[in-house]
Design an enzyme around this catalytic site. Structure first.
Site, mmCIF file in Angstrom:
data_model
loop_
_atom_site.group_PDB
_atom_site.id
_atom_site.type_symbol
_atom_site.label_atom_id
_atom_site.label_comp_id
_atom_site.label_asym_id
_atom_site.label_seq_id
_atom_site.Cartn_x
_atom_site.Cartn_y
_atom_site.Cartn_z
ATOM 1 N N PHE A 245 24.027 -1.897 -87.875
ATOM 2 C CA PHE A 245 23.390 -1.825 -86.555
ATOM 3 C C PHE A 245 22.458 -0.619 -86.419
ATOM 4 O O PHE A 245 22.385 0.018 -85.393
ATOM 5 C CB PHE A 245 24.465 -1.863 -85.448
ATOM 6 N N ALA A 248 15.898 -0.823 -86.790
ATOM 7 C CA ALA A 248 14.951 -0.664 -85.682
ATOM 8 C C ALA A 248 14.176 -1.968 -85.500
ATOM 9 O O ALA A 248 13.941 -2.697 -86.454
ATOM 10 C CB ALA A 248 13.992 0.484 -85.988
ATOM 11 N N CYS A 256 25.956 -12.223 -76.065
ATOM 12 C CA CYS A 256 27.034 -11.245 -75.856
ATOM 13 C C CYS A 256 26.549 -9.850 -75.479
ATOM 14 O O CYS A 256 26.844 -9.368 -74.395
ATOM 15 C CB CYS A 256 27.913 -11.189 -77.102
ATOM 16 N N ARG A 323 19.929 -17.533 -76.027
ATOM 17 C CA ARG A 323 20.298 -16.813 -74.814
ATOM 18 C C ARG A 323 19.831 -15.353 -74.934
ATOM 19 O O ARG A 323 20.165 -14.663 -75.878
ATOM 20 C CB ARG A 323 21.813 -16.889 -74.583
HETATM 21 P P1 NAD Z 1 29.407 -21.275 -74.434
HETATM 22 O O1 NAD Z 1 28.631 -21.206 -73.171
HETATM 23 O O2 NAD Z 1 28.736 -21.655 -75.702
HETATM 24 O O3 NAD Z 1 30.643 -22.258 -74.236
HETATM 25 C C1 NAD Z 1 31.396 -22.326 -73.079
HETATM 26 C C2 NAD Z 1 31.920 -23.767 -72.957
HETATM 27 O O4 NAD Z 1 32.834 -23.831 -71.880
HETATM 28 C C3 NAD Z 1 30.829 -24.784 -72.638
HETATM 29 O O5 NAD Z 1 30.899 -25.838 -73.563
HETATM 30 C C4 NAD Z 1 31.142 -25.254 -71.226
HETATM 31 O O6 NAD Z 1 30.774 -26.589 -70.998
HETATM 32 C C5 NAD Z 1 32.642 -25.077 -71.206
HETATM 33 N N1 NAD Z 1 33.236 -24.964 -69.866
HETATM 34 C C6 NAD Z 1 32.752 -24.274 -68.806
HETATM 35 N N2 NAD Z 1 33.609 -24.361 -67.774
HETATM 36 C C7 NAD Z 1 34.637 -25.123 -68.193
HETATM 37 C C8 NAD Z 1 35.842 -25.576 -67.584
HETATM 38 N N3 NAD Z 1 36.162 -25.236 -66.343
HETATM 39 N N4 NAD Z 1 36.673 -26.341 -68.308
HETATM 40 C C9 NAD Z 1 36.376 -26.697 -69.579
HETATM 41 N N5 NAD Z 1 35.263 -26.293 -70.214
HETATM 42 C C10 NAD Z 1 34.403 -25.517 -69.531
HETATM 43 O O7 NAD Z 1 30.084 -19.848 -74.569
HETATM 44 P P2 NAD Z 1 30.476 -19.091 -75.930
HETATM 45 O O8 NAD Z 1 29.278 -18.486 -76.521
HETATM 46 O O9 NAD Z 1 31.356 -19.962 -76.741
HETATM 47 O O10 NAD Z 1 31.341 -17.893 -75.321
HETATM 48 C C11 NAD Z 1 32.594 -18.125 -74.731
HETATM 49 C C12 NAD Z 1 33.232 -16.781 -74.426
HETATM 50 O O11 NAD Z 1 33.482 -16.091 -75.644
HETATM 51 C C13 NAD Z 1 32.352 -15.844 -73.584
HETATM 52 O O12 NAD Z 1 33.157 -15.073 -72.745
HETATM 53 C C14 NAD Z 1 31.694 -14.960 -74.627
HETATM 54 O O13 NAD Z 1 31.329 -13.705 -74.121
HETATM 55 C C15 NAD Z 1 32.812 -14.825 -75.637
HETATM 56 N N6 NAD Z 1 32.361 -14.555 -77.011
HETATM 57 C C16 NAD Z 1 31.267 -15.206 -77.483
HETATM 58 C C17 NAD Z 1 30.854 -14.964 -78.787
HETATM 59 C C18 NAD Z 1 29.626 -15.652 -79.334
HETATM 60 O O14 NAD Z 1 29.167 -15.222 -80.401
HETATM 61 N N7 NAD Z 1 29.084 -16.675 -78.683
HETATM 62 C C19 NAD Z 1 31.566 -14.077 -79.602
HETATM 63 C C20 NAD Z 1 32.703 -13.465 -79.076
HETATM 64 C C21 NAD Z 1 33.089 -13.712 -77.777
#
Ligand code: NAD
Length: 447
Positions: A245, A248, A256, A323
């Site tokens: 990380f 530059a 995230c 995103r």
């Molecule tokens: P995402 O937006 O890709 O997926 C979220 C999913 O949840 C979607 O498919 C959505 O339709 C579903 N959803 C929403 N409300 C719902 C409900 N009430 N019931 C059932 N399904 C529902 O999000 P993501 O990137 O997978 O991230 C999920 C969490 O994990 C976040 O808090 C994020 O900060 C964390 N996180 C993400 C990453 C990453 O690299 N994307 C890494 C570590 C942690």
């Protein structure tokens, strides 16, 4: 063990597939019909290397099924893993709407038993509050189990994580969560719920801080004639610093870092603490994504009628996630300044058109993107761009042939030999990236 995974996005799908191939009986649920159709039809709603194979393996073994939340009539099992999104609200706080609605669904469906395992990134304090409020009166136990996987390497990270963090107060529940990871040889860190939640935010905020820090050093390098590549190499030689990380460039993006840094800043504010360092991290990062605009305007004035080819849309290589991708902001800034923008990303194709201004041309290959461009701006260091035949591609471009390398990913000497004017970030390009007036653009809001 029967496990229900709620939310089948980037995290939930990997968790569901990973747990199913480890032998657990996994039910994946989501509210998105289109997404579920894709999983059921043997495809993925997004690009993630190796994930389709893992999902297939779970499905073929009869260990992984997908249902819409409204279709579920069966028990949710012993473990209910929540992996719904936690996007930014307008104020920068984490919007816990999806998490709350998932928990409401669980408490309505199965209040009598189960462990809620929170994989979503939720602000420190959330788990304790949920336990004291919506989970009161149920026999559901709450355990925090933050996820550290990286998009583009999610399957590898799931199978071989650096650490597994489990935060809880109930030893039996903690032991059950440990069994989810049996067979994975990684250090397990057991702590309280709030500390587990803080580990996730502190980790992301620290990594973001490193990026903004090195970008500040790069800004100075440009002003005084030092070369950031040599500087970071020298820094990384110190094992206390390491090399991660310290790249530059046009800054961090994605689903995230930006939202988690803002949420931590908000958490500090609402706890009567002004986290000055984080505010600077955010300010620096917002500035970095505008560097290509400053550089082109310094050379060309306003960009009316200038054809700019933007290389890469995703926030980093090996993912199609746009995103808060820096590319989206810089494209909007170029368009506002009058440029004709073409763009190409090896993985984001049709999706790019949906999120970009309608006059941006999303091309289907690199040649088409480069053709006729007076300036090229590399925003994502996809291997296709690094390995491209720039000696040939330069012939397709038009003067003044500026190449802004927003990731310091190409060899400046080679690009210059091809006939481009090369501009990197902190690579001794003499004030070329110095901010000047820009057309009032704000960083995009999260998707
Ligand atoms: P995402 O937006 O890709 O997926 C979220 C999913 O949840 C979607 O498919 C959505 O339709 C579903 N959803 C929403 N409300 C719902 C409900 N009430 N019931 C059932 N399904 C529902 O999000 P993501 O990137 O997978 O991230 C999920 C969490 O994990 C976040 O808090 C994020 O900060 C964390 N996180 C993400 C990453 C990453 O690299 N994307 C890494 C570590 C942690």
């Amino acid at each position: 063990m029967k496990v229900t995974v709620i939310g089948l996005g980037y995290v939930g799908s990997v968790a569901a597939a990973g747990l199913s191939t480890a032998g657990h009986d996994v039910l994946g649920v989501d509210v998105d019909h289109a997404k579920l159709d894709m999983y059921r039809n043997g495809s993925l709603p997004f690009y993630e290397p190796g994930l389709l194979k893992l999902v297939d393996a779970g499905v073929v073994a009869g260990k992984l099924r997908f249902l819409h939340v409204d279709e579920v009539t069966e028990s949710l099992g012993d473990v209910i893993l929540i992996a719904t999104g936690t996007p930014s609200s307008d104020m920068g706080a984490a919007d816990l709407g999806q998490v709350r609605s998932a928990i409401a669904w669980v408490t309505a469906k199965q209040p009598g038993h189960g462990i809620i395992v929170m994989k979503s990134t939720v602000p420190p304090g959330t788990g304790v509050r949920l336990s004291e409020t919506v989970l009161q009166g149920t026999r559901l136990t709450y355990v925090s189990n933050p996820e550290f996987l990286r998009e583009g390497r999610a399957v590898e990270d799931w199978c071989d994580p650096d650490r597994i963090v489990i935060g809880g107060t109930d030893d039996e529940a903690i032991d059950v969560v440990k069994t989810l990871y049996e067979g994975i040889d990684s250090p397990q860190l057991i702590t309280d719920i709030t500390s587990a939640e803080m580990m996730k935010y502190a980790s992301n905020a620290f990594l973001a801080t490193r990026i903004s820090f090195i970008n500040e050093i790069a800004a100075l390098c440009d002003r005084i004639g030092a070369t950031i590549d040599d500087v970071t190499r020298g820094m990384a030689g110190d094992p206390r610093i390491g090399s991660g990380f310290l790249g530059a460039g046009v800054g961090y993006g994605g689903s995230c870092f930006p939202k988690d840094v803002r949420a931590l800043d908000w958490l500090a504010l609402t706890n009567n603490h002004s986290f000055e360092l984080l505010k600077s991290v955010i300010t620096v990062n917002n500035r970095q994504r505008l560097l290509p605009l400053y550089a082109l305007r310094n050379r060309l004035g306003h960009l009316d009628g200038v054809t700019v080819g933007v290389l890469g849309l995703s926030f980093k290589p090996q993912t199609d996630d746009m995103r808060e991708a820096p590319a989206l902001d810089i494209i909007r800034a170029f368009v506002e300044d009058g440029a004709c923008v073409k763009t190409y990303d090896p993985v984001v194709l049709a999706a790019g058109e949906r999120v970009l201004p309608s006059d941006v041309r999303v091309t289907q290959d690199l040649d088409e993107c480069v053709e006729g461009a007076q300036a090229l701006v590399l925003m994502t260091e996809w291997p296709e761009f690094l390995e491209a035949d720039w000696e040939r591609l330069v012939e397709l471009t038009n003067p003044p042939r500026i190449f802004f390398d927003g990731r310091n990913a190409l060899d400046p000497a080679r690009i210059k030999r091809c006939g481009f004017e090369y501009i990197g970030v902190g690579r001794g390009t003499e004030n070329s990236n110095k901010p000047m007036g820009h057309p009032g653009m704000r960083p995009s809001s999260p998707a």
